[in-house]
Write an enzyme that holds these catalytic residues in place. Structure first.
Site, PDB file in Angstrom:
ATOM      1  N   GLY B 246     -76.679  30.951 -44.502  1.00 38.77           N
ATOM      2  CA  GLY B 246     -77.667  31.900 -43.988  1.00 38.77           C
ATOM      3  C   GLY B 246     -77.067  32.847 -42.962  1.00 38.77           C
ATOM      4  CB  ILE B 473     -77.925  26.522 -43.081  1.00 34.54           C
ATOM      5  CG1 ILE B 473     -77.315  26.556 -41.671  1.00 34.54           C
ATOM      6  CG2 ILE B 473     -79.438  26.663 -42.980  1.00 34.54           C
ATOM      7  CD1 ILE B 473     -77.501  27.900 -40.961  1.00 34.54           C
ATOM      8  N   GLY B 474     -75.547  23.919 -43.951  1.00 37.20           N
ATOM      9  CA  GLY B 474     -74.113  23.700 -44.077  1.00 37.20           C
ATOM     10  C   GLY B 474     -73.523  23.202 -42.773  1.00 37.20           C
ATOM     11  CB  THR B 475     -75.144  23.213 -39.505  1.00 41.37           C
ATOM     12  OG1 THR B 475     -76.399  22.906 -40.159  1.00 41.37           O
ATOM     13  CG2 THR B 475     -75.091  24.701 -39.292  1.00 41.37           C
ATOM     14  N   GLY B 516     -79.477  24.629 -33.306  1.00 41.18           N
ATOM     15  CA  GLY B 516     -80.002  23.589 -34.192  1.00 41.18           C
ATOM     16  C   GLY B 516     -79.576  22.188 -33.819  1.00 41.18           C
ATOM     17  NE  ARG B 620     -71.739  12.405 -25.751  1.00 37.91           N
ATOM     18  CZ  ARG B 620     -72.497  11.693 -24.919  1.00 37.91           C
ATOM     19  NH1 ARG B 620     -73.799  11.663 -25.062  1.00 37.91           N
ATOM     20  NH2 ARG B 620     -71.942  11.012 -23.944  1.00 37.91           N
ATOM     21  N   PRO B 624     -67.128  15.245 -34.864  1.00 41.80           N
ATOM     22  CG  PRO B 624     -65.507  14.058 -33.688  1.00 41.80           C
ATOM     23  CD  PRO B 624     -66.834  13.896 -34.378  1.00 41.80           C
ATOM     24  N   GLY B 694     -74.458  24.090 -28.207  1.00 44.73           N
ATOM     25  CA  GLY B 694     -74.289  24.771 -29.500  1.00 44.73           C
ATOM     26  C   GLY B 694     -72.847  24.764 -29.957  1.00 44.73           C
ATOM     27  CD  GLU B 697     -75.102  31.784 -33.343  1.00 46.16           C
ATOM     28  OE1 GLU B 697     -75.861  32.143 -34.252  1.00 46.16           O
ATOM     29  OE2 GLU B 697     -75.331  32.018 -32.149  1.00 46.16           O
TER      30      GLU B 697
END
Lengths: 209, 737
Positions: B246, B473-475, B516, B620, B624, B694, B697
């Site tokens: 996305g 979304i692939g995260t 997210g 944190r 990984p 986060g 990004e």
């Protein structure tokens, strides 16, 4: 004949294209061309993942839409429908192709392998397992195409098929990092898993020796 | 659960499952093609009809008429929905466009018709039989030409900042500074280019509609869809279990969703619709291009005394400005500051969110300017950034950063990358015909706190089921949520089932703005705390001192199997996380140091990225493996931003001509070398009980500038207009051997 037929046709085509470009500002004059009452169909026999299928298809149906919409094998993805992205990569008679650029009627009698034919969640192909291990994907949408391509790349190298970056065509072919990346470059991954995909493919290649 | 004070020690800190590099739990489905995306729901819908969207072929004006007769008579056609037969769909959340309905054309590619037919081929063929008459209005398509009309504008997502943000006396400080940089930079319009085009399948039953769609945030779609369809939110069920990427393009509904539902209502049959790839680019949203003017003033020892950053961009009237100045507010100390944005009206597809909105294009410019300043100072670019680090909000010195380890990112990165081997003289390093350069840049992106809820059920077989409308979304959401639940309840990862992306589940933060992972896992943390209390109550144990481990509940000298608690039936708990003002008391942000080595062909100017390293400080790290993937994905997108991506505008017609994946070039395998990522381990107890921040990004932030600086170091030709294509430096390349 003074002019080759193709040139004449091309001129007509260009003239027509220019006219339709102007249509943005003026109404189209005259009736639109009508379509035939029913679309022409053809019988197509396909062997998909070892299963025979006898289909009657609209001749405009791509191999990709045949797989996805008629056989419900939705593992093969439509990312662009233009042959740009590689998400629709399948193996036809062992060779990788973009299924979106090929009509089903061109494949009567062909044998097709899709991602579903390589393995299942409980019994993954070695390449599928390597992609999971190395996190060679994120959203997963390009992944079936990447994996089908990767399987074909290893076969191509084994068969000595050269690529654009192959140096010495007489030397034994090896899957260097740049060979691998060149050969996989038709499969776009916008999530950017390339570095991990390369690791996954390299591991499978090295395990084969 | 309200998170209003810094987190103390909690069960997550055990890190027996959280923090471990476990492979994705949804991985086997994705690699075998058995994960079903929105257009593929043959399992849920049989015999769908196919919708084909027709986009406007003018940039601005009015649809006068659409002759649908030929299309309607074509084989297989079930219905033709003309925009003229519908009232305009009111603009939805965070947008100004009418996705469909009415005569007005706001931008090229806007949906003006939907042709619904029995098959995809029939719908596509019939769509070409429409005759559309337009009245073309003059459009504004060229940002440079409209620059003079631009007005200062507030930041949509940070409205508390003054429109013209001045601290100290910028002009005086800049004039007095012994060393200055005063340059203009441009970034182009970009498109998300996620691999799955927007797609929706819709089916009505008894006045209610189920919409399977490709949505990043379910709760940002549902209210708009209900409004457009004239039904209540309760009548709209939205499902998005798998999303093919996305990057911001699927934050809000695009026309496929309402058109599929309207089409399905019109033909009394399920309808599925996907955007053709060129429509994805011209019909939906873009990252708006920018013209940025940056002025830096510094003392001779490299301390910034003045920062001026003015960013211009263009958007549809009423739409927002790309906040390219956002990172400049907080990244570096400087007592005198002048920051503002200007917005011109442009009649192009709407500028809206794309991965790291604001920060990504802002840093593309700012971090070149810092490189230029370092060169003028004769100072190492890493050292310049270290000197200008700040531990407080430069605007409000009483407001510290919650955690900020940018300097450690820089030092670690420099050491790992072999930065000391860089030749500071540009154009002076070569390897055969290749000019070699190293570059670096800083990355900055805010950490955003949003409410998020989840439900968790302890099943009678001892398994856990997690339900939330969070998306993956692939995260890696499926996996990190499973890790969170397993850690909290003391069960193995394999005992956890995660169900996502369904509007029937509790509302989460969703996937966007790199918010997210931290928020969704914190919402689940809250639900698990409640479930622990319910389990303890059933077992007659004090929840406060109970430990959940190895499938057992331990308290004092008691040890009871968790399964004992569900003998009489499953236990369900639902809760969410909400936040106090810790993000006001503290600046919460993530940091990166990005390093790149680039080779430039001395004869052709062709650029190849040879090495990349990112050092990330983002609290944190929950997993990984998936976190690293987020970062390398950002780094890859940064290569695209630096070297190839651009939506070329045809300023005559208001259309993006690089409208597919052939002409809008994104990085491919051949462009991307092996990438290294290092995470610093600084859990942030002001961020959430997870102490995470986060990650989605920050990996992109700074990358393009690092590459631009590396190219400059290789060639000595400074390019300030992205993307850096070979034509922009070819004439100035130094001679190679």
């Amino acid at each position: 004949m003074l002019l080759p037929e193709w040139l004449l046709n091309r001129r007509e085509f260009v003239a027509g294209a220019a006219a339709s470009g102007a249509l943005t500002t003026v109404p189209m004059v005259g009736p639109s061309p009508a379509l035939a009452e029913t679309a022409p169909t053809n019988a197509v026999r396909l062997d998909v993942n070892g299963e025979p299928h006898a289909l009657t298809l609209d001749t405009r149906t791509t191999l990709l839409d045949t797989l996805r919409e008629h056989l419900h094998l939705t593992g093969t993805k439509k990312g662009c429908d233009h042959g740009h992205c590689g998400a629709c990569t399948v193996l036809v008679n062992g060779t990788r192709i973009n299924a979106c650029l090929s009509l089903a009627v061109m494949h009567d009698g062909d044998s097709v392998t899709t991602i579903e034919g390589l393995g299942t969640p409980d019994d993954m192909h070695e390449m599928q397992a390597a992609f999971v291990k190395h996190d060679g994907f994120q959203c997963g949408y390009c992944t079936p195409g990447q994996i089908c391509s990767a399987v074909a790349v290893l076969a191509e190298v084994e068969q000595g098929v050269p690529s654009h970056v192959t140096g010495d065509l007489t030397a034994p072919m090896a899957l260097s990092n740049i060979e691998l990346r060149e050969r996989m470059s038709g499969n776009i991954c916008r999530c950017g898993a390339y570095s991990n995909i390369a690791d996954a493919i390299t591991e499978v290649a090295e395990a084969r020796g | 659960m309200k998170f209003a004070t810094p987190a103390g020690e909690n069960p997550i800190d055990r890190l027996s499952v959280v923090g471990r590099p476990v492979p994705r739990i949804d991985g086997p489905r994705k690699v075998t093609g058995t994960a079903r995306y929105a257009y593929e729901r043959h399992d849920a819908v049989s015999n769908p009809a196919y919708g084909w969207i027709v986009g406007a072929s003018i940039g601005r004006g009015r649809v006068v008429s659409i002759d649908t007769a030929a299309a309607q008579a074509a084989p297989g056609v079930l219905a033709v929905l003309s925009t003229l037969d519908f009232a305009p769909l009111a603009p939805g959340f965070r947008t100004t466009v009418h996705l469909f309905g009415g005569a007005q054309v706001q931008h090229y590619g806007q949906a003006i018709a939907l042709v619904v037919a029995d098959t995809f081929e029939e719908a596509s063929a019939a769509a070409h039989l429409l005759t559309v008459e337009y009245e073309v209005a003059p459009g504004r398509y060229d940002l440079a030409a409209e620059a003079a009309t631009a007005e200062p504008v507030a930041d949509r997502d940070a409205p508390d900042y003054p429109v013209v943000d001045r601290i100290g006396d910028f002009e005086a400080a800049f004039a007095a500074a012994p060393v200055t940089v005063d340059q203009h930079y441009t970034t182009p319009d970009q498109t998300h280019a996620m691999m799955e085009p927007h797609a929706t399948t819709a089916a009505w039953r008894d006045g209610k509609v189920t919409i399977w769609t490709s949505a990043q945030i379910v709760a940002w779609h549902r209210p708009d869809l209900a409004k457009w369809l004239g039904v209540t939110e309760g009548d709209v069920r939205l499902e998005a279990p798998f999303i093919g990427g996305g990057f911001g393009a699927k934050l809000i509904a695009q026309c496929d969703a309402p058109l599929a539902a309207l089409g399905a209502r019109a033909v009394g049959r399920p309808v599925k619709v996907t955007l053709q790839r060129p429509l994805v680019i011209n019909n939906t949203t873009r990252r708006a291009g920018t013209h940025q003017h940056i002025r830096l003033g510094a003392t001779r020892d490299g301390r910034l005394t003045a920062i001026g950053h003015v960013s211009l961009n263009g958007n549809l009237p009423g739409a927002f400005a790309e906040a390219a100045i956002a990172p400049t507010r907080l990244f570096y100390a400087a007592p005198n500051r002048y920051l503002t944005m200007k917005l011109a009206a442009l009649d192009l597809a709407e500028g809206n969110d794309m991965r790291a909105p604001g920060e990504a294009p802002g840093l593309m410019a700012l971090e070149i300017a810092m490189d230029e300043l370092a060169e003028k100072l004769g100072m190492d670019p890493v050292a310049l950034r270290i000197v200008n680090d700040t531990q407080v909000d430069p605007r409000e010195p009483d407001r510290p950063f919650s955690e900020r380890h940018f300097v450690e990112c820089l030092r670690t990165g420099a050491e790992r990358f072999g930065w000391d081997r860089r030749n500071p003289t540009p154009g002076a390093q070569s390897d055969g015909k290749w000019l070699i350069g190293m570059g670096m840049a800083g990355g900055f992106r805010l950490n955003l706190l949003l409410p998020s809820a989840a439900r968790v059920r302890l099943e009678v077989d001892g398994g856990l089921t997690v339900e939330t409308d969070m998306t993956d979304i692939g995260t890696g959401s499926y996996t990190i949520l499973a890790q969170t639940a397993a850690e909290m309840m003391g069960v193995p990862l394999a005992a956890v089932t995660v169900r996502l992306g369904d509007s029937a589940y509790p509302v989460s933060a969703g996937s966007g703005g790199q918010f997210g992972a931290n928020n969704a896992t914190s919402g689940l943390y809250a639900a698990c705390v409640k479930l622990r209390e319910a389990v303890a109550a059933r077992l007659g144990i004090d929840a406060a001192d109970a430990e959940f481990r190895d499938g057992r509940v331990l308290s004092g000298d008691r040890s009871v199997a968790l399964a004992e608690a569900v003998r009489e039936g499953p236990l369900v708990a639902e809760d969410g996380i909400t936040y106090g003002d810790l993000d006001e008391q503290f600046v919460q942000a993530t940091f990166a140091a990005q390093f790149a080595e680039v080779a430039v062909d001395g004869f052709t100017g062709e650029m190849r990225v040879r090495r990349m390293l990112a050092v990330i400080d983002s609290g944190r790290v929950i997993n990984p493996t998936t976190a690293r993937s987020q970062v390398i994905g950002g780094m890859t997108m940064g290569v695209g931003a630096a070297l190839m991506e651009t939506l070329a505008v045809d300023v005559r017609h208001g259309t993006f001509i690089t409208n597919d994946l052939g002409f809008y070039e994104v990085p491919v395998h051949g462009d991307i070398p092996h990438q290294e990522v290092v995470f610093l381990d600084y859990p942030d107890n002001k961020s959430s009980p997870m102490k995470a921040k986060g990650i989605g990004e920050i990996g992109l932030c700074g990358v393009a500038a690092a590459i631009a600086n590396a190219v400059y170091n290789a060639t000595g030709v400074r390019v300030r207009d992205y993307p850096i294509t070979l034509d922009k430096h070819l004439a100035g390349l130094p001679r190679v051997a």
